[in-house]
Design a protein around this motif. Structure first.
Motif, short mmCIF file in Angstrom:
data_model
loop_
_atom_site.label_atom_id
_atom_site.label_comp_id
_atom_site.label_asym_id
_atom_site.label_seq_id
_atom_site.Cartn_x
_atom_site.Cartn_y
_atom_site.Cartn_z
N PRO A 63 1.27 0.37 -2.25
CA PRO A 63 0.99 1.54 -3.42
C PRO A 63 1.66 1.14 -4.76
CG PRO A 63 1.88 2.22 -1.22
CD PRO A 63 1.84 0.71 -1.01
N LEU A 64 1.24 1.57 -5.90
CA LEU A 64 1.75 1.05 -7.12
C LEU A 64 2.02 -0.48 -7.33
CD1 LEU A 64 4.44 3.98 -7.28
CD2 LEU A 64 2.11 4.00 -8.31
N PRO A 65 0.89 -0.93 -7.29
CA PRO A 65 1.19 -2.45 -7.37
C PRO A 65 1.78 -2.80 -8.77
CG PRO A 65 -1.29 -1.97 -7.10
CD PRO A 65 -0.55 -0.96 -7.17
N SER A 66 2.74 -3.94 -8.59
CA SER A 66 3.55 -4.52 -9.98
C SER A 66 2.42 -5.25 -10.60
CB SER A 66 4.78 -5.34 -9.42
OG SER A 66 4.18 -6.56 -8.94
N ASN A 67 2.78 -5.52 -11.73
CA ASN A 67 1.98 -6.55 -12.78
C ASN A 67 2.37 -8.02 -12.68
OD1 ASN A 67 0.31 -4.31 -14.19
ND2 ASN A 67 2.19 -3.75 -15.00
N THR A 68 3.30 -8.22 -11.98
CA THR A 68 4.01 -9.62 -11.78
C THR A 68 4.02 -10.16 -10.40
OG1 THR A 68 5.93 -8.51 -11.90
CG2 THR A 68 5.08 -9.29 -14.12
N PHE A 69 3.88 -9.56 -9.51
CA PHE A 69 3.93 -10.04 -8.11
C PHE A 69 2.75 -9.53 -7.07
CE2 PHE A 69 7.05 -10.76 -4.33
CZ PHE A 69 6.70 -11.73 -4.13
N HIS A 70 1.40 -9.99 -7.50
CA HIS A 70 0.36 -9.52 -6.92
C HIS A 70 0.35 -10.15 -5.41
CE1 HIS A 70 -2.26 -7.97 -10.51
NE2 HIS A 70 -1.00 -7.32 -10.19
N GLY A 71 1.10 -11.33 -5.21
CA GLY A 71 1.17 -12.09 -4.04
C GLY A 71 1.62 -10.98 -3.04
N ARG A 72 2.66 -10.17 -3.18
CA ARG A 72 3.11 -9.26 -2.52
C ARG A 72 2.40 -7.96 -2.40
NH1 ARG A 72 8.37 -6.43 -5.26
NH2 ARG A 72 6.75 -5.57 -6.10
N ASP A 73 1.96 -7.56 -3.42
CA ASP A 73 1.31 -6.34 -3.70
C ASP A 73 -0.36 -6.19 -3.50
OD1 ASP A 73 3.86 -5.35 -4.23
OD2 ASP A 73 3.47 -5.67 -6.52
N VAL A 74 -0.85 -7.34 -3.43
CA VAL A 74 -2.33 -7.30 -3.54
C VAL A 74 -2.85 -8.40 -2.30
CG1 VAL A 74 -4.57 -7.71 -4.65
CG2 VAL A 74 -2.67 -6.73 -5.91
N PHE A 75 -2.26 -9.74 -2.82
CA PHE A 75 -2.84 -10.72 -1.70
C PHE A 75 -2.40 -10.50 -0.33
CE2 PHE A 75 -3.11 -12.90 -5.64
CZ PHE A 75 -4.30 -13.62 -5.82
N ALA A 76 -1.14 -10.30 -0.29
CA ALA A 76 -0.61 -10.01 1.29
C ALA A 76 -1.27 -8.92 2.17
CB ALA A 76 0.96 -9.92 1.30
N PRO A 77 -1.13 -7.73 1.34
CA PRO A 77 -1.69 -6.69 2.12
C PRO A 77 -3.25 -6.67 2.41
CG PRO A 77 -1.13 -5.99 0.10
CD PRO A 77 -0.67 -7.20 0.35
N ALA A 78 -4.07 -7.36 1.46
CA ALA A 78 -5.35 -7.74 1.62
C ALA A 78 -5.66 -8.49 2.60
CB ALA A 78 -6.17 -7.94 0.22
N ALA A 79 -5.05 -9.53 2.68
CA ALA A 79 -5.32 -10.78 3.70
C ALA A 79 -4.91 -10.08 4.81
CB ALA A 79 -4.05 -11.86 3.55
N ALA A 80 -3.72 -9.15 5.27
CA ALA A 80 -3.46 -8.62 6.48
C ALA A 80 -4.50 -7.64 7.09
CB ALA A 80 -2.02 -7.82 6.40
N HIS A 81 -5.06 -6.97 5.94
CA HIS A 81 -6.32 -6.00 6.32
C HIS A 81 -7.55 -6.70 6.65
CE1 HIS A 81 -4.31 -2.17 5.73
NE2 HIS A 81 -3.79 -2.59 4.71
N LEU A 82 -7.73 -7.81 6.08
CA LEU A 82 -8.66 -8.78 6.68
C LEU A 82 -8.65 -9.38 8.31
CD1 LEU A 82 -9.54 -11.32 3.49
CD2 LEU A 82 -11.05 -9.56 4.68
N SER A 83 -7.29 -9.66 8.39
CA SER A 83 -7.18 -10.01 9.53
C SER A 83 -7.15 -9.20 10.83
CB SER A 83 -5.62 -10.78 9.64
OG SER A 83 -4.54 -9.77 9.69
N LEU A 84 -7.21 -7.78 10.35
CA LEU A 84 -7.51 -6.69 11.37
C LEU A 84 -8.90 -6.62 11.60
CD1 LEU A 84 -4.49 -4.14 10.26
CD2 LEU A 84 -4.50 -5.76 12.50
N GLY A 85 -9.55 -7.00 10.70
CA GLY A 85 -11.12 -6.79 10.97
C GLY A 85 -11.91 -6.08 9.54
N VAL A 86 -11.10 -5.84 8.74
CA VAL A 86 -11.81 -5.44 7.48
C VAL A 86 -12.67 -6.39 6.95
CG1 VAL A 86 -11.16 -4.85 5.09
CG2 VAL A 86 -9.73 -3.76 6.84
N LYS A 87 -13.70 -5.85 6.35
CA LYS A 87 -14.78 -6.88 5.96
C LYS A 87 -14.53 -7.18 4.62
CE LYS A 87 -16.65 -6.85 9.87
NZ LYS A 87 -16.15 -7.91 10.80
#
Lengths: 267, 267, 267
Positions: free
Chosen positions: B125-149
């Motif tokens: 929630p509320l992703p920062s503008n300077t740390f997308h590794g934490r706020d976008v890449f990490a959660p998106a990767a985790a969701h992919l690993s759970l089966g999200v397409k």
């Protein structure tokens, strides 16, 4: 159904952290045994420094669960005729180039069986000549972790290469002359002197005297805080060796010494 | 009941090891998929060096199990309008800023699908503008690993940004002029020259001649130990590129060269 | 049968990556709880720098799943009479020397219970005086992860040691004087100034003026790309603090400042 305990595979290399070599080895392992529990011991061994690699493996290996597979790749002879060996001891498996990396460990933990690793069935296809960590060590370790027996990896042999580990010298004057064998991040000077050597001195904790170059330190301490911040002390460290330290400081910088420098103990 | 194989998520960044950035990304992943198997490829990419990050990802990605999610964050444009993309190939998923990080890989592994990652349902929630590794890449990767397409992450697009990868030049004189594209911890000089380029030379292993600055090295070796300790050699390294090395030594220090320096091959 | 979610244990230390200290701790944990999910937060804390360790733990701890056991060992007093404490908050467990490491965190996450860790049943036998990370912290954390309750580790106490965390000062001239409390790998200058402090200034994003030494930066940005490459900017970073950065560059080198240097904000 029972969930099997994940098998631990440790990695110790001189590959550093700036390239992708270590990560690649882990990828190979995960591809063969997705349930392996891979733990890094250290990858910052100075390039080709077998002695330091062997020392660090020695200080850590026995803190891992039984059946752990310890993979150590400090391997200046990669691609030459040096052997890769799988060594089985009472509690552990070691997968190492046969270049003396286990010299410290075999003083404590006798090899039960030694196998020259030759069975390419457990390697990656078409192994390179320059990255056996990826092509031989990682897949062989992963197969071991799945239950492959060391003897399936190759031919039984009877001897390992040994590095010469310097031993402290008992001088006629009653002194013990040891040397620095390792210096850690904190600048602690770790020597080759153990409690066993000191016992022969028949000294007391208070009266023992340690010389580092021209400086002398009186007494043996139990912990860093036994002296004031910034002051030198001598104690037996967590690996069982006599160490020279500075409380809240760095003994290497203070004494300006290096690996190989003499440390003399007397009563 | 079957125990599902833990999905591998790799991380490659220029975050270094001195801060808590990488650990924080792992915390986010573990919170979403506690069974993900997170493997570090490298975090010591020089800050903002997309080329080196892309090279290291290229040398390692295919050694991971199929379905691995490779997350690479060398992202000088974080917070700007650059896209984050999810790229699906035959065997892998890649989650990267669209800045050329995959330039080496797409030469070998064609993207099947590319999606611009825009669905904030899979972000913190509320992703920062300077740390997308934490706020976008990490959660998106985790969701992919759970089966999200991948297609659930955003909008399909058709093209990726490309870095220019320098190609060796065939000179009229019959020489091949390549350059150093990467230098590893051991000081090995890795060039952009492959076996394919050399084939055109119609030379033999023995007669091939390599020039680094004013120094010449005769012959191609198979492994480091083909020459004496301290001597230079040329071989094809573990990533398939021609490398200049010193047996038991450091070629970067020996030749005093850098990334971009020319390497000339002739017969 | 259900597969239990692996419990996360994080590690933050000043042990560095050049020795085997961290790997040894992981070996101890894996021996007690083979299913623990061990995640490194950072091991490159400057030796004995409790403040930086506390800062990094603060920026990362809350991104881990609930019930995570955070183990932090920056412990210049190892072997002295300093306590080891287990601190329970609403969502997390912390296992730390009682030396102020949690000073940042307790401002945000109130301790529910604090226990002095004294029960040697949960330590390795015969703990050393110099490596409590291996002999006390690692085994105690592993036992916690298996369900041992904090109160089983020792005696309830009521207070923690606190470090003094410098607070920004509101000057009579209307300025806010903060200071640099951390500098990251990219050279970003992280201050102790939050949005809350700026609010009192009653300024606007555009009109805010920041002084670093004699240099002034006008305005507050949302992200690095708001200025050209090589130019300085001010923004609120991913940990909520005001940061001074250079887009695609290194602010520490640019401004030649250090931890403790003053940063002054005015409208």
């Amino acid at each position: 159904m029972t969930v099997r305990q994940p098998r631990v595979i440790t990695l110790l290399t001189d590959f550093g952290n700036q390239d992708a070599y270590v990560g690649t080895m882990k990828g190979v392992i995960a591809g063969i045994n997705p349930f392996a529990n891979i733990i890094d011991i250290c990858h910052s061994i100075p390039p080709q420094d077998i002695f330091s690699g062997g020392y660090l493996l020695y200080t850590s290996y026995k803190y891992f669960p039984k059946k752990t597979i310890h993979v150590a790749v400090v391997d200046p002879g990669v691609g030459s005729r040096r052997d890769i060996v799988c060594v089985e001891t009472k509690d552990y498996f070691f997968l190492v180039p046969d270049n003396g990396l286990l010299s410290f460990i075999v003083q404590e933990e006798r090899p039960k069986n030694i196998f020259r690793v030759t069975n390419s069935k457990y390697f990656l296809p078409l192994p390179s000549n320059t990255f056996h960590g990826r092509d031989v060590f990682a897949p062989a370790a992963a197969h071991l972790s799945l239950g492959v027996k060391p003897r399936q990896l190759g031919i039984k042999i009877s001897q390992l290469e040994q590095l010469e580990i310097p031993k402290p010298v008992h001088k006629k004057t009653g002194q013990i002359e040891g040397q620095i064998i390792y210096i850690d991040r904190f600048g602690n000077l770790i020597t080759n002197i153990t409690r066993e050597h000191i016992k022969d001195l028949k000294t007391t904790q208070k009266r023992t005297e340690t010389s580092v170059g021209k400086k002398r330190i009186l007494g043996l301490c139990n912990t860093y805080a036994d002296v004031k911040a910034g002051e030198p002390l001598v104690l037996f460290g967590s690996a069982g060796f006599l160490e020279v330290s500075i409380n809240h400081g760095n003994a290497q910088k203070y004494f300006k010494v290096n690996k190989g420098s003499k440390i003399i103990i007397e009563k």
